[in-house]
Design a protein around this motif. Structure first.
Motif, short mmCIF file in Angstrom:
data_model
loop_
_atom_site.label_atom_id
_atom_site.label_comp_id
_atom_site.label_asym_id
_atom_site.label_seq_id
_atom_site.Cartn_x
_atom_site.Cartn_y
_atom_site.Cartn_z
N GLU A 46 0.82 -1.32 -0.05
CA GLU A 46 0.03 0.31 0.10
C GLU A 46 0.81 1.38 -0.01
O GLU A 46 0.36 2.30 -0.50
CB GLU A 46 -1.04 0.12 1.07
CG GLU A 46 -0.53 0.39 2.42
CD GLU A 46 0.31 -0.86 3.24
OE1 GLU A 46 0.29 -0.78 4.45
OE2 GLU A 46 0.66 -1.70 2.74
N THR A 358 -3.29 -3.62 0.09
CA THR A 358 -3.45 -2.77 -1.07
C THR A 358 -4.35 -1.49 -1.10
O THR A 358 -4.90 -1.02 0.06
CB THR A 358 -4.22 -3.66 -2.50
OG1 THR A 358 -5.41 -3.88 -1.94
CG2 THR A 358 -3.26 -4.95 -2.44
N MET A 374 -1.17 -1.29 -6.48
CA MET A 374 -0.22 -2.17 -5.66
C MET A 374 1.26 -1.82 -5.91
O MET A 374 1.62 -1.53 -6.82
CB MET A 374 -0.47 -3.62 -6.01
CG MET A 374 -1.56 -4.38 -5.82
SD MET A 374 -1.74 -5.95 -6.56
CE MET A 374 -3.40 -6.37 -6.10
#
Length: 397
Positions: A46, A358, A374
Motif C-alpha cells: 500500500e 493494497t 499495488m
C-alpha cells in the motif's frame, strides 16, 4: 466551569479543513499495523516508497554537515549550492536553460505543490487534473477555494489523456492544468505528442501548468518527456520533483520546484511564514545525491524492472485480474471490475482474509473505481507471497 455551548464553540474546527483529504495509504497502513499487532502477518503493497536504503554517500554527507555545524536556519528558498546544482540538472535533462533564482527547495514535493497552488488559484478559478490522481492536488485546489475538474485517464490509451476530452473540460474559468508523468497511481507515461498538444492548448488559452515529475528517473523505456522543455512552456510551468523516489529518501523530506520568476517570491513567502526553511544538513545530503555516484539509483531501477515484470505477470495469471504493464513509477494498477465488488470492498477483503494491504483505486478519486493500486517496490518474496494470497482469496469469489 464553561458551559457545553462554550466548550463546543471552543472546540470548533475551521470548515476549510474539510476541504483536505487524508492520504489513504496511511489509513490502510494503520489498519494493517493493527492486524500485525494481533499477530497477523501482512504483506504491504500500500505505501508508495522505494524498499531500498538511502545511498551510503548521501547519508555520510548528511553526517558531515551535522558535524560541521550546519544545523541553523538557512535561506528559505534553499541554499545556493544546491539550487545551482538543481538548475544544472534541470537544464541538462529538460533542454532549457534554468537559473538558480527560479529554483525553490522545500521539505518534500508536497508543500511545494500546495504552496504553488495556493499562490495561483482562488475562488472562481478552475484547475483540470488527470484522474485518478494522488489526492494532494484535489485537496490543495479545494483549499485554495478553486474547483478541481477531473479529466479521466483512459486505460485503453495506456492511462493517457484523450486530448479532445481535455479540451472539452477547459472553460473561461480554467487557470491551471495539472500533469503527473510518470503517473501515480497508474504507472502511465504521457507521450511527447500528448505534451505537445497540451502545450499548444496552454499557449492558446493562456493557461499555467503544474507538472509533478517526482518519478522522472523511474521509467522502463525511453526517458519520459517533460512539458517544461517545450517551446514557450518554461515561463508558464511549475515543475515539481524531488529526491524521495530516485534516491530512496522519502523520510528525509526534500523536494524542489522550478517556476516562473514572478511566482518565486510568493511561494518563498509561504515557506518563510510556515516552515521557515528546509534543514541545511538535509540539503547537503541532496547536493551529494545529485553530484555523487549514481550507481545505487541505476541498480534500484534494474531491480524494480525485474519486480515489475514479476508482479504484472503474476497478476495477469490470476483469473479476474487484468493489468497493463506500467511504463514508469513502481505501481501496478490492475482492473478488478470482473469481481463485482467495489475497489474498497475488494481491498478490505484482501487485507482481512488474505493479509495483503493494497489501496482501492478510489483512494485517488472516483475515477479509480474498479482498480487497485499495488506497489511492487518490495522484496521478490513479498510479491510472490502476495500473489499467492490474492489468488487464494479471489478464487473463492
Amino acid at each position: 466551569m464553561p458551559s457545553a455551548r462554550e466548550s463546543s464553540a471552543h472546540a470548533r474546527v475551521s470548515s476549510r479543513i474539510d476541504r483536505l483529504a487524508a492520504d489513504s495509504a496511511f489509513v490502510v497502513l494503520a489498519r494493517a499495523q493493527a492486524l500485525e499487532a494481533r499477530g497477523i502477518d501482512v504483506v504491504h503493497l500500500e505505501i508508495g516508497e522505494p524498499c531500498f536504503d538511502t545511498p551510503e554517500n548521501v547519508r555520510q554527507a548528511c553526517n558531515r554537515a551535522v558535524q560541521d555545524g550546519l544545523s541553523r536556519y538557512c535561506n528559505s528558498q534553499g541554499i545556493l549550492s544546491l539550487r545551482n546544482e538543481i538548475a544544472r540538472e534541470v537544464s541538462a535533462t529538460r533542454g532549457v536553460e534554468v537559473s538558480s533564482d527560479r529554483v525553490i527547495v522545500g521539505p518534500g514535493a508536497k508543500p511545494l505543490i500546495f504552496f504553488a497552488i495556493l499562490s495561483l488559484l482562488e475562488a472562481g478559478d478552475e484547475a483540470v487534473y488527470p484522474a485518478p490522481l494522488f489526492p494532494v492536488f484535489q485537496s490543495a485546489i479545494g483549499f485554495a477555494g478553486a474547483t478541481a475538474v477531473p479529466v479521466p485517464l483512459r486505460e485503453e490509451l495506456d492511462f493517457r489523456f484523450d486530448i479532445e476530452e481535455l479540451r472539452a473540460r477547459i472553460t473561461p474559468r480554467t487557470r491551471l492544468i495539472v500533469l503527473n508523468s510518470p503517473h501515480n497511481p497508474t504507472g502511465g507515461v504521457l507521450a511527447g505528442e500528448d505534451l505537445e498538444e497540451i502545450a499548444r492548448i496552454a499557449l492558446e488559452r493562456d493557461l499555467l501548468i503544474l507538472s509533478d515529475e517526482i518519478y522522472d528517473h523511474m521509467y522502463y523505456g525511453e526517458p519520459p518527456a517533460s512539458i517544461f522543455g517545450f517551446e514557450g512552456m518554461h515561463d508558464r510551468t511549475v515543475l515539481v520533483t524531488g529526491f524521495s523516489k530516485t534516491y530512496a529518501m522519502t523520510g528525509w523530506r526534500l523536494g524542489y520546484a522550478v517556476m516562473p520568476g514572478w511566482l518565486v517570491e510568493p511561494v518563498v513567502r509561504l515557506i518563510n511564514s510556515s516552515i521557515s526553511c528546509t534543514p541545511h544538513f538535509v540539503q547537503m545530503a541532496g547536493l551529494e545525491a545529485l553530484t555523487g555516484p549514481q550507481t545505487d539509483s541505476v541498480e534500484m531501477m534494474r531491480t524494480l524492472r525485474e519486480r515489475r515484470d514479476l508482479m504484472i505477470q503474476g497478476l495477469n495469471g490470476i483469473p479476474g485480474f487484468s493489468c497493463r504493464v506500467p511504463r514508469g513509477a513502481f505501481y501496478a494498477f490492475p482492473n478488478v471490475r470482473s469481481f463485482g465488488l467495489t475497489s474498497s470492498e475488494l481491498a478490505a477483503l484482501l487485507l482481512d482474509e488474505g493479509g495483503v494491504a493494497t489501496l482501492p483505486g478510489t483512494a485517488f478519486g472516483p475515477e479509480g473505481e474498479g482498480y487497485l493500486r499495488m506497489c511492487f517496490s518490495t522484496s521478490v518474496e513479498s510479491i510472490r507471497e502476495a500473489l499467492a494470497r490474492i489468488g487464494s482469496v479471489t478464487s473463492r469469489l
